[in-house]
Design a protein around this motif. Structure first.
Motif, PDB file in Angstrom:
ATOM      1  N   ILE A 558     -13.409  15.762   7.993  1.00 20.79           N
ATOM      2  CA  ILE A 558     -12.224  15.077   8.497  1.00 20.79           C
ATOM      3  C   ILE A 558     -12.615  13.666   8.919  1.00 20.79           C
ATOM      4  O   ILE A 558     -13.813  13.356   9.073  1.00 20.79           O
ATOM      5  CB  ILE A 558     -11.592  15.808   9.702  1.00 20.79           C
ATOM      6  CG1 ILE A 558     -12.562  15.813  10.892  1.00 20.79           C
ATOM      7  CG2 ILE A 558     -11.164  17.210   9.336  1.00 20.79           C
ATOM      8  CD1 ILE A 558     -11.946  16.317  12.191  1.00 20.79           C
ATOM      9  N   GLN A 559     -11.627  12.839   9.106  1.00 15.62           N
ATOM     10  CA  GLN A 559     -11.844  11.529   9.708  1.00 15.62           C
ATOM     11  C   GLN A 559     -10.955  11.423  10.937  1.00 15.62           C
ATOM     12  O   GLN A 559      -9.740  11.661  10.877  1.00 15.62           O
ATOM     13  CB  GLN A 559     -11.519  10.387   8.745  1.00 15.62           C
ATOM     14  CG  GLN A 559     -11.805   9.012   9.359  1.00 15.62           C
ATOM     15  CD  GLN A 559     -11.533   7.873   8.396  1.00 15.62           C
ATOM     16  OE1 GLN A 559     -10.724   8.002   7.488  1.00 15.62           O
ATOM     17  NE2 GLN A 559     -12.224   6.755   8.588  1.00 15.62           N
ATOM     18  N   LEU A 560     -11.574  11.076  12.065  1.00 18.08           N
ATOM     19  CA  LEU A 560     -10.811  10.893  13.291  1.00 18.08           C
ATOM     20  C   LEU A 560      -9.971   9.628  13.165  1.00 18.08           C
ATOM     21  O   LEU A 560     -10.456   8.586  12.725  1.00 18.08           O
ATOM     22  CB  LEU A 560     -11.743  10.778  14.500  1.00 18.08           C
ATOM     23  CG  LEU A 560     -12.697  11.957  14.728  1.00 18.08           C
ATOM     24  CD1 LEU A 560     -13.560  11.710  15.946  1.00 18.08           C
ATOM     25  CD2 LEU A 560     -11.932  13.265  14.871  1.00 18.08           C
ATOM     26  N   LEU A 561      -8.726   9.716  13.556  1.00 18.30           N
ATOM     27  CA  LEU A 561      -7.826   8.565  13.475  1.00 18.30           C
ATOM     28  C   LEU A 561      -7.597   8.002  14.883  1.00 18.30           C
ATOM     29  O   LEU A 561      -8.496   7.417  15.453  1.00 18.30           O
ATOM     30  CB  LEU A 561      -6.512   8.979  12.810  1.00 18.30           C
ATOM     31  CG  LEU A 561      -6.661   9.528  11.378  1.00 18.30           C
ATOM     32  CD1 LEU A 561      -5.318   9.998  10.831  1.00 18.30           C
ATOM     33  CD2 LEU A 561      -7.283   8.486  10.460  1.00 18.30           C
ATOM     34  N   ARG A 562      -6.459   8.194  15.431  1.00 24.76           N
ATOM     35  CA  ARG A 562      -6.127   7.606  16.730  1.00 24.76           C
ATOM     36  C   ARG A 562      -6.500   8.558  17.856  1.00 24.76           C
ATOM     37  O   ARG A 562      -6.257   9.756  17.777  1.00 24.76           O
ATOM     38  CB  ARG A 562      -4.630   7.301  16.774  1.00 24.76           C
ATOM     39  CG  ARG A 562      -4.153   6.621  18.047  1.00 24.76           C
ATOM     40  CD  ARG A 562      -2.691   6.233  17.902  1.00 24.76           C
ATOM     41  NE  ARG A 562      -1.865   7.394  17.647  1.00 24.76           N
ATOM     42  CZ  ARG A 562      -1.233   8.087  18.587  1.00 24.76           C
ATOM     43  NH1 ARG A 562      -1.354   7.719  19.854  1.00 24.76           N
ATOM     44  NH2 ARG A 562      -0.475   9.124  18.278  1.00 24.76           N
TER      45      ARG A 562
END
Length: 604
Positions: A558-562
């Motif tokens: 996953i990629q962490l966003l806000r």
């Protein structure tokens, strides 16, 4: 307030004929202060308490009283700051000694407030007899000092999650009303110890604490806000005009904290003042964006508890919007189970699996995959000292079989036996039963008894379960309050009705993965429009990082966003699922020639 309204301030009678500590002048007070036992903070504060209490009951001219108090004040403030370290950052329910220290500090703050109040009141009454000093200046400085110490009492109560003492708010409001009647609120007062500012600025520093939802903040956050208000209070407008914008109002004749203006249905009385914090909210928003402001508008005060972005978000929300309860609460006398901390929540949501078992399978032991830390690996070899010659004597193999024997008396042996029998190994992960005071779909109000862990703080992550037929829900401690009857209440806000435990590894730019850390994946709830989010430890994760989520049989990226929330204990991120380069190529290996590159181009 009208000119004819009565100012209600409590001062003692000056009925003490003799003051024995020192002669009643500033020079003698300075000598007395120098002889205090500086290395014994408690004794210094106790002696100051006795001296100020007696001074408040001795008759003297207001300017002499003010001069003595100004000599005592530096030592007083320094000693109180040192004493506060003995009752702050303590368990939620204070042990006996820290509780006594907090009461001592509270008493001294009250006596000092009274001392400066006496100066102001007597100066107004004896204006024509004051010589050598401007009476208006003396009144102005005395009220400013009194308001400052009254505000310190309120700050300490908030830090200890205690209710404001009876008449505590009224004292603060009436001191300001007195200054207002004397037309002194706008005059600048020099104060090198607590910060320069007008009486209105000093008053707003304390009043705005009550507007910031203080029961949702930790002790160091409140200290940082109080320090920041030395500059920020100048951006707030306090006036009796009903046309003034703003969310808050305060009644100078009441014993109440400031309240939301929109919730008041009755016509405001003449003693009501309106608080417009719009300019301050705009300043905080500018600070939050990291923009450069004109000189003098940044927070320049130095503090060990800086104003973080998360704290700025809290202040912006508290001072700029009116929060309303989304759900009605219903009284409840039933119990639920609660666990404290991310580690415990992770364990119980995993159905009792250790972190290693979750990652590698239920048949794994706790130490198999942490060999990089020699202190956590069970030592299978014998101690090197076991090979030394004295070992023979201790095991009875040598000629002298009594060398290893130690004789103790019967009382000592009985104590040792009792200790061994009564000492049980506490489980590493525990869930505690607590009583619900009331509940709503959004959370619970719980009664926290002294038998439960006392290190709970606002912002802690917890998991709760009503009974064994339900999942462990994820929640956060929203507020803490100690009532006058010694009852301690905590409010928990539900974040998700269930969660999925994982191990998370941050993927560095080099492609290497960091060590696994516990995280909780909160699933999407489409019914209320809540997207999936990830609960992580407070440190180690930040926006835009790529993260590998792992547990036995599952591995994805996953990629962490806000970052949508953060407290002193955890952070919460929105995220999206991704594929790494090697995974994209592997997926296209069986496709037509060039398919892997076509897939890559769509992702660039």
């Amino acid at each position: 307030m009208t000119k004819n309204s009565t100012i209600k301030l409590r001062i003692p009678n000056q009925d003490l004929a003799l003051f024995s500590e020192f002669e009643l002048n500033a020079e003698a007070a300075a000598v007395w202060v120098q002889n205090l036992p500086a290395i014994n903070t408690k004794k210094v504060v106790q002696q100051l308490r006795q001296a100020i209490n007696d001074l408040n009951r001795v008759a003297m001219s207001p300017n002499v009283r003010f001069g003595i108090m100004e000599v005592l004040r530096p030592t007083l403030q320094a000693s109180l700051a040192a004493l506060s370290k003995r009752f702050l950052n303590q368990p939620l329910v204070l042990p006996e000694e820290p509780r006594q220290m907090s009461e001592l500090a509270h008493t001294v703050l009250g006596l000092t407030t009274t001392a400066y109040t006496i100066v102001a009141a007597h100066t107004i009454q004896q204006r024509d007899s004051i010589k050598g000093v401007n009476p208006a200046k003396l009144v102005c400085e005395a009220i400013q000092r009194a308001i400052n110490f009254s505000g310190c009492k309120i700050l300490q109560s908030y830090q200890l999650n205690q209710p404001i003492e009876r008449l505590g708010w009224l004292e603060l409001h009436q001191l300001y009303a007195l200054a207002e009647r004397q037309k002194l609120t706008e005059l600048t007062v020099a104060d090198r110890l607590s910060g320069d500012g007008s009486i209105k600025d000093t008053y707003l520093r304390a009043v705005l604490l009550g507007c910031c939802k203080p029961n949702q903040l930790r002790q160091h956050d409140l200290a940082a806000i109080a320090l920041g208000m030395q500059e920020w209070s100048t951006s707030v407008t306090l006036d009796d005009r009903e046309t003034l914008r703003g969310f808050f109002q305060v009644d100078l004749s009441s014993d109440q904290a400031p309240s939301y203006r929109a919730l008041q249905s009755d016509a405001p009385r003449e003693s009501v003042r309106f608080i417009d914090s719009d300019a301050l909210v705009r300043k905080l928003q500018t600070l939050r964006r990291g923009e450069t402001e004109p000189a003098g508008t940044e927070l320049t005060a130095q503090t060990d508890s800086p104003i973080t972005n998360n704290l700025l978000d809290h202040l912006i929300g508290a001072l700029g919007t009116m929060s309303k309860r989304n759900f009605s609460r219903e009284s409840s006398g039933s119990a639920l189970w609660i666990t404290l901390g991310l580690s415990n929540a992770h364990y119980f949501i995993s159905d009792g699996l250790t972190f290693e078992q979750l990652l590698y399978g239920a048949d794994q032991d706790e130490y198999k995959h942490i060999a990089t830390n020699p202190f956590l690996v069970p030592q299978k070899h014998h101690d090197a000292w076991d090979q030394a010659n004295p070992h023979d004597a201790l095991t009875g193999e040598g000629p002298d079989h009594t060398v290893g024997d130690i004789t103790v008396d019967e009382a000592t042996q009985a104590n040792l036996d009792h200790h061994n029998v009564g000492t049980a190994i506490q489980p590493r992960h525990r869930a505690y039963p607590v009583n619900m005071v009331d509940s709503s779909p959004g959370g619970y109000c719980l009664e926290w008894s002294p038998e439960l862990p006392s290190d709970v703080k606002t912002g802690d992550i917890v998991s709760v379960r009503v009974d064994e037929s339900t999942d462990w829900a994820v929640a956060t401690v929203c507020w803490v309050s100690q009532l006058k009857n010694a009852q301690t209440l905590i409010g928990v806000e539900l974040l998700s009705p269930n969660a999925m435990p994982y191990g998370a590894k941050v993927i560095h730019n080099t492609g290497e993965e960091a060590e696994s850390m516990r995280v909780l994946l909160l699933p999407e709830i489409k019914l209320v429009g809540q997207p999936h989010t990830l609960i992580t430890p407070r440190a180690g994760f930040r926006e835009h990082q790529k993260v590998s989520l792992v547990k036995e049989g599952e591995h994805f990226y996953i990629q962490l966003l806000r970052q949508i929330a953060a407290t002193g204990s955890y952070a919460q991120f929105d995220f999206r699922y991704i594929k790494l380069l090697e995974d994209v190529i592997a997926d296209d290996q069986n496709g037509p020639l060039g398919a892997a590159y076509d897939s890559l181009w769509t992702k660039i």
